[in-house]
Motif scaffolding. Structure first.
Motif, mmCIF file in Angstrom:
data_model
loop_
_atom_site.group_PDB
_atom_site.id
_atom_site.type_symbol
_atom_site.label_atom_id
_atom_site.label_comp_id
_atom_site.label_asym_id
_atom_site.label_seq_id
_atom_site.Cartn_x
_atom_site.Cartn_y
_atom_site.Cartn_z
ATOM 1 N N HIS A 135 -6.566 10.832 -4.729
ATOM 2 C CA HIS A 135 -5.358 11.530 -5.162
ATOM 3 C C HIS A 135 -5.164 12.869 -4.463
ATOM 4 N N ALA A 136 -6.244 13.582 -4.191
ATOM 5 C CA ALA A 136 -6.100 14.907 -3.582
ATOM 6 C C ALA A 136 -7.437 15.408 -3.061
ATOM 7 N N VAL A 137 -7.342 16.340 -2.124
ATOM 8 C CA VAL A 137 -8.492 17.126 -1.689
ATOM 9 C C VAL A 137 -8.205 18.561 -2.105
ATOM 10 N N LYS A 138 -9.150 19.193 -2.801
ATOM 11 C CA LYS A 138 -8.929 20.517 -3.355
ATOM 12 C C LYS A 138 -10.118 21.437 -3.064
ATOM 13 N N GLU A 139 -9.899 22.732 -3.244
ATOM 14 C CA GLU A 139 -10.947 23.726 -3.048
ATOM 15 C C GLU A 139 -11.149 24.516 -4.336
ATOM 16 N N TYR A 140 -12.412 24.778 -4.662
ATOM 17 C CA TYR A 140 -12.724 25.612 -5.826
ATOM 18 C C TYR A 140 -13.867 26.555 -5.475
ATOM 19 N N GLU A 141 -13.572 27.848 -5.422
ATOM 20 C CA GLU A 141 -14.576 28.877 -5.161
ATOM 21 C C GLU A 141 -15.447 28.538 -3.949
ATOM 22 N N TRP B 11 0.839 -1.201 0.000
ATOM 23 C CA TRP B 11 0.000 0.000 0.000
ATOM 24 C C TRP B 11 0.867 1.242 0.000
ATOM 25 N N ARG B 12 0.584 2.192 -0.885
ATOM 26 C CA ARG B 12 1.353 3.420 -0.982
ATOM 27 C C ARG B 12 0.580 4.548 -0.312
ATOM 28 N N ILE B 13 1.222 5.272 0.591
ATOM 29 C CA ILE B 13 0.585 6.405 1.256
ATOM 30 C C ILE B 13 0.417 7.535 0.258
ATOM 31 N N VAL B 14 -0.797 8.082 0.184
ATOM 32 C CA VAL B 14 -1.090 9.160 -0.752
ATOM 33 C C VAL B 14 -1.258 10.455 0.019
ATOM 34 N N ALA B 15 -0.514 11.491 -0.355
ATOM 35 C CA ALA B 15 -0.654 12.790 0.309
ATOM 36 C C ALA B 15 -1.999 13.392 -0.038
ATOM 37 N N MET B 16 -2.644 13.994 0.964
ATOM 38 C CA MET B 16 -3.960 14.578 0.752
ATOM 39 C C MET B 16 -3.974 16.012 1.274
ATOM 40 N N LEU B 17 -3.004 16.810 0.829
ATOM 41 C CA LEU B 17 -2.935 18.188 1.287
ATOM 42 C C LEU B 17 -3.909 19.049 0.495
ATOM 43 N N PRO B 18 -4.635 19.961 1.168
ATOM 44 C CA PRO B 18 -5.576 20.819 0.445
ATOM 45 C C PRO B 18 -4.837 21.819 -0.417
ATOM 46 N N THR B 19 -5.282 21.977 -1.654
ATOM 47 C CA THR B 19 -4.689 22.966 -2.545
ATOM 48 C C THR B 19 -5.805 23.663 -3.293
ATOM 49 N N LYS B 20 -5.521 24.895 -3.735
ATOM 50 C CA LYS B 20 -6.476 25.615 -4.548
ATOM 51 C C LYS B 20 -6.499 25.002 -5.947
ATOM 52 N N LEU B 21 -7.679 24.827 -6.504
ATOM 53 C CA LEU B 21 -7.748 24.345 -7.868
ATOM 54 C C LEU B 21 -7.214 25.425 -8.806
ATOM 55 N N ALA B 22 -6.507 24.996 -9.811
ATOM 56 C CA ALA B 22 -5.964 25.936 -10.781
ATOM 57 C C ALA B 22 -7.096 26.613 -11.548
ATOM 58 N N ASP B 23 -6.792 27.769 -12.147
ATOM 59 C CA ASP B 23 -7.803 28.539 -12.858
ATOM 60 C C ASP B 23 -8.458 27.750 -13.979
ATOM 61 N N ARG C 96 -15.961 25.699 -2.621
ATOM 62 C CA ARG C 96 -16.474 24.322 -2.624
ATOM 63 C C ARG C 96 -15.309 23.359 -2.557
ATOM 64 N N TRP C 97 -15.483 22.284 -1.787
ATOM 65 C CA TRP C 97 -14.408 21.310 -1.613
ATOM 66 C C TRP C 97 -14.623 20.111 -2.513
ATOM 67 N N ALA C 98 -13.525 19.530 -2.948
ATOM 68 C CA ALA C 98 -13.598 18.426 -3.901
ATOM 69 C C ALA C 98 -12.570 17.355 -3.557
ATOM 70 N N VAL C 99 -12.894 16.129 -3.921
ATOM 71 C CA VAL C 99 -11.976 15.006 -3.795
ATOM 72 C C VAL C 99 -11.679 14.485 -5.200
ATOM 73 N N VAL C 100 -10.409 14.374 -5.537
ATOM 74 C CA VAL C 100 -9.988 13.813 -6.817
ATOM 75 C C VAL C 100 -9.622 12.351 -6.580
ATOM 76 N N MET C 101 -10.209 11.474 -7.395
ATOM 77 C CA MET C 101 -10.019 10.041 -7.173
ATOM 78 C C MET C 101 -10.008 9.306 -8.507
ATOM 79 N N ASP C 102 -9.695 8.027 -8.447
ATOM 80 C CA ASP C 102 -9.732 7.207 -9.660
ATOM 81 C C ASP C 102 -11.144 7.180 -10.233
ATOM 82 N N LEU C 103 -11.220 7.014 -11.521
ATOM 83 C CA LEU C 103 -12.491 6.930 -12.226
ATOM 84 C C LEU C 103 -13.014 5.501 -12.146
#
Length: 261
Positions: free
Chosen positions: A73-79, A2-14, A81-88
């Motif tokens: 893959h990540a937790v992000k913020e957009y305007e 199992w690989r540890i995945v970083a989940m630091l909050p970042t702003k979504l790019a424009d 609103r919070w989002a989780v990026v994950m496998d499809l």
């Protein structure tokens, strides 16, 4: 390994919104979109960021336990609103298959996946009974006397330390991949099966009954154990405020017109 995945909050790019593809799912708390080769679960305005981080943590927990679920893959913020990026996940859910295919094989596949989840420990997750208690306290439709009796009854039920999905239904199973782990918790598998029964009976009572029969036919739990959870699980569902379900849920919770339990 199992690989540890970083989940630091970042702003979504424009240009994030330009990457969002077609809609994959719509729910009460979030929408899910294609996001390049991944999926983006975008929580609605007002949903706290704790929900996004909790689901991401649950996905990491499930990955560590070797279960078929999207890798986060990540937790992000957009305007705001919070989002989780994950496998499809695969496109078609088992729920869509129920409409066009024979039920028995699909229910059996659901049972096998659900039971596989229940072979894993839930150590470290929130207790299922505690989550039910919180929702029962928040269910505005419950008379106060019934609320107290339901909470007392809940304490008589077994705790359990099994991984429970918390919202297991055929539209959350895509191929063999299970999605929507926000409500994952540690508890008794009979309670998790009861939650599935509650959700399915709002679609088709016979389908819900068939699912319980298919699950208990394996001998891991008994039907009486599942239905012992009906009152508190139904009462907790009331907190989700689904108007069309309210009368049925009140009856399942044991609330009569006179308000007795």
């Amino acid at each position: 390994m199992w690989r540890i995945v970083a989940m630091l909050p970042t702003k979504l790019a424009d240009d994030t919104m330009s990457k969002i593809g077609r809609t994959l799912g719509l729910g009460k708390q979030a929408e899910v979109y294609e996001f390049g080769d991944l999926a983006l679960k975008l929580y609605k305005s007002g949903v706290p960021k704790t929900s996004a981080f909790r689901e991401a943590a649950h996905l990491a927990f499930v990955e560590r336990n070797g279960l078929p679920a999207p890798r986060v893959h990540a937790v992000k913020e957009y305007e705001g609103r919070w989002a989780v990026v994950m496998d499809l996940a695969p496109n078609e859910s088992l729920g869509e298959g129920l409409i066009s295919s024979a039920r028995a094989p699909i229910l059996q596949k659901m049972v096998l996946i659900h039971q596989e989840i229940h072979t894993r420990p839930g150590t470290g997750l929130a207790p299922l009974k505690a989550r039910l208690a919180v929702n029962i306290r928040q269910a505005c439709a419950l008379p106060e006397g019934d609320r107290k009796r339901l909470l007392q009854y809940l304490q008589t039920l077994p705790d359990g330390d099994t991984l429970c999905h918390g919202d297991f239904h055929p539209w959350n199973v895509h191929g063999s991949v299970v999605v929507d782990w926000l409500d994952a918790c540690s508890g008794h598998p009979a309670a998790d099966v009861c939650r599935t029964y509650i959700l399915l009976r709002q679609i088709d009572l016979a389908l819900a009954t068939d699912y319980v029969e298919a699950y208990v036919s394996t001998g891991s739990i008994e039907a009486d154990q599942v239905f012992a959870w009906l009152p508190p699980v139904a009462a907790a569902r009331l907190a989700e405020d689904v108007p069309l379900e309210q009368m049925d849920l009140l009856q399942l919770a044991g609330v009569t017109e006179s308000g007795s339990f």
